[in-house]
Design a protein around this motif. Structure first.
Motif, PDB file in Angstrom:
ATOM      1  N   UNK A  57      -4.374   6.132 -36.631  1.00 47.46           N
ATOM      2  CA  UNK A  57      -2.933   5.985 -36.522  1.00 47.46           C
ATOM      3  C   UNK A  57      -2.304   5.870 -37.898  1.00 47.46           C
ATOM      4  N   UNK A  58      -1.014   5.963 -37.932  1.00 43.57           N
ATOM      5  CA  UNK A  58      -0.332   5.898 -39.225  1.00 43.57           C
ATOM      6  C   UNK A  58       0.574   4.684 -39.347  1.00 43.57           C
ATOM      7  N   UNK A  59       0.496   3.745 -38.388  1.00 43.80           N
ATOM      8  CA  UNK A  59       1.351   2.563 -38.463  1.00 43.80           C
ATOM      9  C   UNK A  59       0.644   1.372 -37.840  1.00 43.80           C
ATOM     10  N   UNK A  60       1.202   0.206 -38.090  1.00 39.51           N
ATOM     11  CA  UNK A  60       0.694  -1.039 -37.513  1.00 39.51           C
ATOM     12  C   UNK A  60       1.423  -1.312 -36.184  1.00 39.51           C
ATOM     13  N   UNK A  97      -2.430   2.676 -28.255  1.00 41.64           N
ATOM     14  CA  UNK A  97      -2.539   2.908 -29.691  1.00 41.64           C
ATOM     15  C   UNK A  97      -2.459   4.391 -30.018  1.00 41.64           C
ATOM     16  N   UNK A  98      -3.088   5.221 -29.223  1.00 43.50           N
ATOM     17  CA  UNK A  98      -3.065   6.665 -29.458  1.00 43.50           C
ATOM     18  C   UNK A  98      -1.652   7.214 -29.285  1.00 43.50           C
ATOM     19  N   UNK A 149      -0.847   4.030 -33.568  1.00 46.42           N
ATOM     20  CA  UNK A 149      -1.138   2.717 -34.138  1.00 46.42           C
ATOM     21  C   UNK A 149      -2.567   2.696 -34.662  1.00 46.42           C
ATOM     22  N   UNK A 150      -2.734   2.107 -35.838  1.00 52.70           N
ATOM     23  CA  UNK A 150      -4.057   2.008 -36.441  1.00 52.70           C
ATOM     24  C   UNK A 150      -4.913   1.029 -35.658  1.00 52.70           C
TER      25      UNK A 150
END
Length: 135
Positions: A40-43, A98-99, A103-104
């Motif tokens: 993922x690219x964000x928290x 998350x996917x 989300x990381x």
């Protein structure tokens, strides 16, 4: 990038008259397969222990945990009773969330969070669904 070229193929007699035109996907594909980034690219939009952001949700999870889990399953498009009837369903739902949200995280982290801080993880998932607009 080059312009996409249609692939023309003919079906055997009896299936369809004339050629079939298939267009390959443009972006992020290799030989017709769509490539999805693995990380993922964000928290998360809120931390695991940010229960004070939604006290009502926290109380609902503490008192009616299985009911809230079933509600989250339904919101994710799964069968209502999956978290209660299927072992590991909440792990799969967390992975799916998350996917979808980019989300990381990892499967191992999701397992640890749900096993040791299950109620907090469910609260976090609900807050994330609310933030993402998943109804």
């Amino acid at each position: 990038m080059s312009e996409k070229q249609p692939i023309i193929s003919s079906q055997p007699d009896g299936y369809q008259k004339g050629p079939v035109v298939m267009v390959q996907p443009e972006f992020g594909s290799v030989q017709g397969k769509i490539i999805i980034p693995m990380t993922g690219n964000r928290e998360w939009s809120s931390g695991l222990f940010d229960c004070t952001q939604d006290v009502t949700n926290c109380v609902m999870v503490a008192c009616f945990g299985p009911c809230v889990q079933c509600q989250l399953s339904s919101r994710m498009g799964e069968i209502l009773c999956a978290p209660v009837c299927i072992p590991g369903a909440m792990i799969a739902l967390r992975q799916r969330l998350r996917t979808l949200g980019g989300i990381q995280g990892s499967l191992c982290h999701d397992c640890l969070v749900l096993n040791f801080c299950g109620a907090c993880a469910v609260c976090q998932m609900k807050r994330e669904m609310d933030a993402m607009g998943i109804v």
